[in-house]
Motif scaffolding. Structure first.
Motif, PDB file in Angstrom:
ATOM      1  N   ALA A 290       0.738  -1.197   0.032  1.00 45.03           N
ATOM      2  CA  ALA A 290       0.132  -0.092   0.002  1.00 45.03           C
ATOM      3  C   ALA A 290       0.915   1.282  -0.123  1.00 45.03           C
ATOM      4  CB  ALA A 290      -0.880  -0.014   1.292  1.00 45.03           C
ATOM      5  N   GLN A 291       1.879   1.159   0.583  1.00 46.57           N
ATOM      6  CA  GLN A 291       2.906   2.427   0.737  1.00 46.57           C
ATOM      7  C   GLN A 291       3.510   2.615  -0.572  1.00 46.57           C
ATOM      8  OE1 GLN A 291       5.157   2.917   4.730  1.00 46.57           O
ATOM      9  NE2 GLN A 291       4.662   0.711   4.588  1.00 46.57           N
ATOM     10  N   LEU A 292       3.988   1.693  -1.344  1.00 52.40           N
ATOM     11  CA  LEU A 292       4.690   1.589  -2.531  1.00 52.40           C
ATOM     12  C   LEU A 292       3.568   2.426  -3.713  1.00 52.40           C
ATOM     13  CD1 LEU A 292       6.529  -1.615  -2.632  1.00 52.40           C
ATOM     14  CD2 LEU A 292       7.542   0.745  -2.350  1.00 52.40           C
ATOM     15  N   LYS A 293       2.420   1.714  -3.564  1.00 53.81           N
ATOM     16  CA  LYS A 293       1.080   2.212  -4.377  1.00 53.81           C
ATOM     17  C   LYS A 293       0.972   3.713  -4.278  1.00 53.81           C
ATOM     18  CE  LYS A 293      -3.562   1.382  -5.633  1.00 53.81           C
ATOM     19  NZ  LYS A 293      -4.897   0.621  -5.113  1.00 53.81           N
ATOM     20  N   ARG A 294       0.785   4.093  -2.652  1.00 59.42           N
ATOM     21  CA  ARG A 294       0.617   5.411  -2.596  1.00 59.42           C
ATOM     22  C   ARG A 294       1.854   6.393  -3.120  1.00 59.42           C
ATOM     23  NH1 ARG A 294      -1.667   8.081   1.827  1.00 59.42           N
ATOM     24  NH2 ARG A 294      -1.498  10.254   1.372  1.00 59.42           N
ATOM     25  N   ALA A 295       3.197   5.653  -2.906  1.00 58.15           N
ATOM     26  CA  ALA A 295       4.242   6.664  -3.649  1.00 58.15           C
ATOM     27  C   ALA A 295       4.309   6.647  -5.105  1.00 58.15           C
ATOM     28  CB  ALA A 295       5.685   5.727  -3.083  1.00 58.15           C
ATOM     29  N   GLY A 296       3.770   5.415  -5.601  1.00 59.07           N
ATOM     30  CA  GLY A 296       3.678   5.314  -7.249  1.00 59.07           C
ATOM     31  C   GLY A 296       2.641   6.220  -7.788  1.00 59.07           C
ATOM     32  N   GLU A 297       1.615   6.684  -7.019  1.00 62.26           N
ATOM     33  CA  GLU A 297       0.589   7.460  -7.576  1.00 62.26           C
ATOM     34  C   GLU A 297       0.571   8.927  -7.277  1.00 62.26           C
ATOM     35  OE1 GLU A 297      -2.711   5.750  -5.454  1.00 62.26           O
ATOM     36  OE2 GLU A 297      -3.000   4.049  -6.951  1.00 62.26           O
ATOM     37  N   ASP A 298       1.532   9.186  -6.514  1.00 62.97           N
ATOM     38  CA  ASP A 298       1.875  10.702  -6.132  1.00 62.97           C
ATOM     39  C   ASP A 298       2.918  11.185  -7.085  1.00 62.97           C
ATOM     40  OD1 ASP A 298       2.473  13.374  -5.165  1.00 62.97           O
ATOM     41  OD2 ASP A 298       2.660  12.403  -2.975  1.00 62.97           O
ATOM     42  N   HIS A 299       2.525  11.934  -8.018  1.00 58.30           N
ATOM     43  CA  HIS A 299       3.770  12.522  -9.103  1.00 58.30           C
ATOM     44  C   HIS A 299       4.768  13.371  -8.496  1.00 58.30           C
ATOM     45  CE1 HIS A 299       1.459  16.308  -8.583  1.00 58.30           C
ATOM     46  NE2 HIS A 299       2.423  16.794  -9.161  1.00 58.30           N
ATOM     47  N   ARG A 300       4.387  13.758  -7.408  1.00 58.16           N
ATOM     48  CA  ARG A 300       5.568  14.516  -6.441  1.00 58.16           C
ATOM     49  C   ARG A 300       6.677  13.554  -5.886  1.00 58.16           C
ATOM     50  NH1 ARG A 300       3.030  18.647  -2.604  1.00 58.16           N
ATOM     51  NH2 ARG A 300       5.337  19.272  -2.334  1.00 58.16           N
ATOM     52  N   VAL A 301       6.422  12.587  -5.789  1.00 56.11           N
ATOM     53  CA  VAL A 301       7.345  11.336  -4.992  1.00 56.11           C
ATOM     54  C   VAL A 301       8.107  10.921  -6.099  1.00 56.11           C
ATOM     55  CG1 VAL A 301       7.696   9.219  -3.845  1.00 56.11           C
ATOM     56  CG2 VAL A 301       5.855  10.740  -3.080  1.00 56.11           C
ATOM     57  N   ARG A 302       9.497  11.189  -6.127  1.00 58.05           N
ATOM     58  CA  ARG A 302      10.448  10.961  -7.271  1.00 58.05           C
ATOM     59  C   ARG A 302      11.344   9.684  -6.863  1.00 58.05           C
ATOM     60  NH1 ARG A 302      11.012  14.809 -11.107  1.00 58.05           N
ATOM     61  NH2 ARG A 302      12.023  13.112 -11.952  1.00 58.05           N
ATOM     62  N   ALA A 303      11.313   9.154  -5.774  1.00 63.19           N
ATOM     63  CA  ALA A 303      12.386   8.096  -5.235  1.00 63.19           C
ATOM     64  C   ALA A 303      11.700   7.531  -3.867  1.00 63.19           C
ATOM     65  CB  ALA A 303      13.617   8.577  -5.143  1.00 63.19           C
ATOM     66  N   VAL A 304      11.926   6.409  -3.563  1.00 70.83           N
ATOM     67  CA  VAL A 304      11.826   5.766  -2.238  1.00 70.83           C
ATOM     68  C   VAL A 304      12.574   5.233  -1.665  1.00 70.83           C
ATOM     69  CG1 VAL A 304      10.471   3.749  -1.220  1.00 70.83           C
ATOM     70  CG2 VAL A 304       9.483   5.199  -3.090  1.00 70.83           C
ATOM     71  N   ILE A 305      12.822   5.495  -0.320  1.00 72.40           N
ATOM     72  CA  ILE A 305      13.969   4.907   0.545  1.00 72.40           C
ATOM     73  C   ILE A 305      13.398   3.750   1.306  1.00 72.40           C
ATOM     74  CG2 ILE A 305      15.554   5.439   2.530  1.00 72.40           C
ATOM     75  CD1 ILE A 305      15.804   8.306   1.417  1.00 72.40           C
ATOM     76  N   LEU A 306      13.934   2.552   1.372  1.00 75.62           N
ATOM     77  CA  LEU A 306      13.348   1.351   1.885  1.00 75.62           C
ATOM     78  C   LEU A 306      14.355   1.070   2.970  1.00 75.62           C
ATOM     79  CD1 LEU A 306      11.589  -1.072   2.141  1.00 75.62           C
ATOM     80  CD2 LEU A 306      13.457  -2.232   0.696  1.00 75.62           C
ATOM     81  N   ARG A 307      14.030   1.417   4.140  1.00 77.30           N
ATOM     82  CA  ARG A 307      14.741   1.517   5.798  1.00 77.30           C
ATOM     83  C   ARG A 307      14.482   0.354   6.034  1.00 77.30           C
ATOM     84  NH1 ARG A 307      14.173   6.598   9.072  1.00 77.30           N
ATOM     85  NH2 ARG A 307      11.974   5.899   9.273  1.00 77.30           N
TER      86      ARG A 307
END
Length: 358
Positions: free
Chosen positions: A100-117
């Motif tokens: 769900a978090q990845l889906k939210r990040a993918g749908e938000d055009h302002r999110v340009r990258a993800v940090i997997l901690r």
């Protein structure tokens, strides 16, 4: 005594006024409680329908670092043992939450990258593989890099998930590696013999009681041991395939900056745990550093100068209480502000260091 004319009548009106005020207050409270209950039930129904459509858990965005930027970098946390056990009353597990978090990040055009901690010693085989696939699919579908940053520990299943990322950052003292598979069970036949208990088993096939702890070790056929070892070897081959697949894809995408696995890397895939510094030398990670290092790398891979750092957290509502009420008839409801790790089960395949398996 002479009373002023009209006093009793005015006193009665004041008393009746208070009575009506109290009645209206109770009626108002009843209407509010009814509306809250009905809206909660309606919301619960809508949540159930959304879950049936694959909507997943509800999330809210939290700002971690405000750099007054137009872009965002989303942080996704992988904490604790990787498991498919339910995390909340709505029936969502760790895999559901991260998807769900990845889906939210993918749908938000302002999110340009993800940090997997990552701070995980590993966990279930299937759950680890599902997360690995989710990370690879996210990058392919949205063209947004995932940078994994290893904290205290990212071993076994934790490393399995990490290799799906575009770039891996580790602290020099991070515990990682432990590339291998373990299956554990108990044999308690000796204890049963001591207390005078003898099992009687009726089965449809020769191996139907495989992994049963009630059998005498002499009753376990050698073919069963061979089949179990073959199963372990099959899953282990998949682990090594994922490591080679993920690291080679990252090296190609990051060329010439990314690190490649050394030629004899499989010699180190024997279950041993090594430090982040050793992992860097062997090509299992791309860079040594911390969360800030991962943030700078995410900005560079995304091709932006700066970004706000956000994360998504589970949002609970009034509707989430209803499943608890339903379960209260058969077991007590526990309210805990901490996190309870899932129980490890014998007879299950795990990507975990042996010390953590019962």
């Amino acid at each position: 005594m002479i009373r002023p004319t009209g006093t009793p009548a005015s006193g009665g009106r004041r008393r009746r006024g208070w009575v009506w005020l109290i009645v209206l207050a109770f009626v108002g409270f009843g209407l509010w409680a009814t509306w809250t209950l009905v809206s909660g039930l309606l919301h619960l129904e809508s949540v159930s329908m959304a879950a049936a459509r694959g909507g997943g858990p509800r999330l809210e965005e939290v700002l971690l670092e405000d750099h007054d930027a137009a872009w965002k970098v989303a942080v996704v946390d992988l904490e604790g043992i990787i498991s498919s056990d339910f995390m909340d009353p709505m029936g969502y597990d760790l895999v559901d939450l991260i998807r769900a978090q990845l889906k939210r990040a993918g749908e938000d055009h302002r999110v340009r990258a993800v940090i997997l901690r990552i701070n995980s010693p590993g966990g279930e085989v299937i759950a680890s593989d599902e997360l690995y696939r989710a990370i690879r699919r996210f990058q392919e579908e949205h063209d947004k890099p995932v940078v994994a940053v290893m904290e205290n520990v990212a071993a076994s299943g934790g490393y399995y998930v990490a290799v799906g990322s575009r770039w891996i950052v580790a602290n020099e003292m991070t515990l990682t590696g432990s590339i291998g598979v373990i299956l554990s069970t108990w044999n308690y036949r000796g204890l049963m013999d001591k207390v005078g208990i003898r099992p009687y088993t009726y089965k449809s096939g020769r191996f139907k009681d495989m992994l049963s702890g009630a059998r005498d070790p002499s009753e376990i056929p050698p073919e069963e041991r061979e089949m179990l070892q073959a199963l372990i070897d099959e899953v282990f081959d998949r682990f090594k395939e994922v490591v080679a697949e993920g690291r080679n894809a990252a090296a190609e995408a990051n060329d010439p900056e990314g690190r490649r696995l050394v030629e004899n890397w499989e010699d180190y895939a024997d279950g041993r745990v090594f430090s982040g510094a050793e992992a860097y030398r062997l090509g299992f990670v791309d860079e040594l550093g911390n969360f800030e290092t991962a943030r700078e790398r995410a900005l560079a891979l995304a091709g932006i100068e700066d970004a706000n750092v956000v994360r998504y957290q589970r949002r609970l509502t009034f509707a989430d209480l209803f499943p608890l009420f339903g379960r209260a008839r058969v077991e007590p409801v526990r309210v805990d502000l901490g996190v309870e790790l899932p129980k490890l089960r014998t007879g299950h395949l795990y990507f975990l260091p042996p010390a953590l398996v019962p």
